[in-house]
Design an enzyme around this catalytic site. Structure first.
Site: not given
Ligand code: NOJ
Ligand code: CA
Length: 563
Positions: A230, A290
């Protein structure tokens, strides 16, 4: 040995074989491709996938109950967004314990059952690792904020204000307001790139790094096959806290716009990723990133020199193309193919408006959904499907401010309505709440669920779902699509995006009409030594004849070139 003991010994042996099978698989095939290069990934937002206990929130048992569907669709790996204990300020992206399951999603036992059931179907499980920040309720942060001399004080980023009442610099948080929050107990500010309840970890502290690497080891031993990292581009900040350059205009939250020059994509990230990759390789795992980047060079850096960082940094530059434009897609595909690693394609996720609406013209959305599938599922690279794309789910933003769940949708209203719209429940059938729950779903199901759902589309050979299945079946069996190079052709065509996937002396042609008018394309096949293109997967009346391919508006033709 008595018979019962022999039985147990045999059982143990087989479970050991099963458990080790995944990690001991050969790292690459004859073409040098690893498992994650041929796998089709599927992103599950667990809150919204399937609710087993009818509390209105999806859960792990719900996912397990849908594995047969995923297998039948042609999915090889599921990435589940965070289900760890969390105050749910950012719906799980504020983790308060990395090695447990939030009771709303189930238990560790449910997780183990899910991985076993997935493995039996040849589906791998990928977790979401929130590396940049924790919840402000994580025990690490509770310790860190307790005093200036706390053992974990330096696990987060604490600084004095510039002057009384003034944060250390001008950095703004991604979800609005200053990126610094004053803590009255120790009279310093802590840094948060996202919500104030998500304090940033200090990745310059080796203990932090080790703790996060250990988290991955813990889950690998439990049977997972990798992680989606993330917000990986936000790991490091300029130690001198230089102010970011300010740009004209204001954000939806009323902050002056700024270039995140000193708090995103810093070079220090790469050393940390190289270290994490070493851990990953011990388990034959995969790291998906990401990776929001400004350009292809920045994205390329995430593969690492010698491909020793992320195997699958997502190409969000591809998602920035917000209109059907053959020229623009051609340009971006060429750019990612010039990068040093294997491309990763997404067209939607839980943070961006669904592709059904981004590209849909309001009249041909179903055809356009198939067209987009025809694109990202036939390119050279690994696709990550967002749940519901395969049935044409639409974005359903909240109608009223008081209905908003995602906090940034309230601060940004009405300019930014938050991300509820792309997170609505998966549409399984025509029953109430689309078969997602028998309780009250945490987000509403749109009326289009009556026509766009798994049950209805399974029985319709022309549905978006049937098209996805056909395409994924082809993708798994066709050598050219699995291994072949990407070769753009007819590059001056403004309406039709065309390319070949070439493997050894064979080629597959992909012809995608990005316009609302029928098209007839001359591919000069004979001149290039081919007699014709034999249809493999097509939409509507799209077909081929000798040198020519004829396409419906937004039509797809995928064919095998024959001599
Ligand atoms: C990216 C995630 O995809 C998003 O949903 C989340 O809010 C932020 N990172 C913060 O973790
Ligand atoms: Ca539930």
């Amino acid at each position: 040995m008595n018979r019962a003991l022999i039985g147990i010994a045999v059982l143990l042996f087989f479970s050991w074989v099963l458990l080790t099978a995944q990690t001991s698989k050969k790292a690459a095939d004859a073409n040098g491709h690893a498992w994650w290069q041929h796998a089709v990934f599927y992103e599950i937002y667990p809150r919204s996938f399937a609710d087993s206990n009818n509390d209105g929130i999806g859960d792990l048992k719900g996912i397990t109950s849908k594995l047969d569907y995923l297998k039948d669709l042609g999915v090889d790996a599921i990435w589940i967004t965070p289900f760890f204990p969390s105050p749910q300020v950012d719906f799980g992206y504020d983790v308060s314990d990395y090695e447990a399951i939030d009771p709303m999603y189930g238990s560790l036992g449910d997780f183990d059952a899910l991985t076993v059931a997935a493995r039996q179907r040849g589906i791998r499980v990928i977790l979401d690792l929130v590396v940049n920040h924790t919840s402000d309720q994580h025990k690490w942060f509770l310790d860190s904020k307790s005093s200036r001399t706390a053992q974990r004080r330096d696990w987060y980023i604490w600084r004095d204000g510039k002057a009384p009442g003034q944060p250390p610099n001008n950095w703004t948080a991604n979800f609005g307001g200053s990126a610094w929050k004053f803590d009255p107990t120790t009279k310093q500010y802590y840094y948060h790139y996202f919500y104030p309840e998500q304090p940033d970890l200090n990745w310059r502290n080796p203990a932090v790094k080790q703790a996060m690497f250990d988290v991955t080891r813990w889950w690998y031993k439990r049977g997972v096959s990798g992680f989606r990292l993330d917000a990986v581009n936000t790991l490091f900040e300029d130690p001198n806290l230089k102010d970011n350059p300010v740009r004209p205009g204001k954000s939806a939250y009323g902050d002056p716009l700024q270039e995140h020059k000193y708090n995103t994509n810093l070079p220090e990230i790469h050393e940390a990723l190289r270290q994490l990759r070493k851990v990953t390789d011990q388990y034959n795992g995969v790291l998906i990133g990401e990776t929001w980047t400004a350009d292809i060079n920045e994205l390329n850096a995430y593969y690492g020199k010698g491909n020793n960082e992320l195997q699958l940094p997502m190409d969000f530059l591809f998602t920035n193309i917000n209109k059907l434009s053959a020229a623009e897609f051609r340009k971006q595909i060429a750019a990612i193919n010039s990068a040093s690693g294997w491309p990763t394609f997404v067209i939607s996720n839980h943070d961006i408006v669904r592709s059904y609406d981004r590209y849909g013209d309001g009249r041909h959305n179903d055809e356009i959904a198939k067209l987009m599938a025809g694109l990202y599922l036939t390119l050279r690279g690994t696709p990550i499907l967002y749940y519901g794309e395969e049935i044409g789910m639409k974005t359903t933003p909240p109608a009223r401010k008081e209905d908003v769940q995602d906090p940034k949708g309230r601060t940004g209203w009405p300019q930014d309505k938050g991300r509820d719209g792309e997170r609505t429940p998966m549409q399984w059938d025509q029953s109430e709440n689309a078969g997602f729950t028998r309780g009250k779903p945490w987000l509403p199901v749109p009326p289009t669920a009556k026509t766009h759902n798994v049950a209805v589309e399974t029985n319709d050979a022309q549905s978006i779902l049937s098209f996805y299945k056909k395409l994924l079946k082809l993708r798994h069996s066709n050598r050219e699509l699995l291994e072949g190079n990407y070769l753009p052709i007819n590059q001056n065509d403004q309406n039709v995006l065309s390319y070949l996937r070439v493997y050894q002396d064979q080629a597959v042609i992909v012809s995608l009409n990005m316009s609302g008018a029928p098209q007839k394309v001359n591919y000069e096949l004979k001149k290039n030594g081919f007699a014709s293109a034999k249809p493999l997967v097509t939409t509507g009346q799209s077909s081929s004849n000798g040198d020519f391919v004829t396409l419906d508006p937004y039509g797809v033709f995928i064919g095998q070139l024959v001599r």
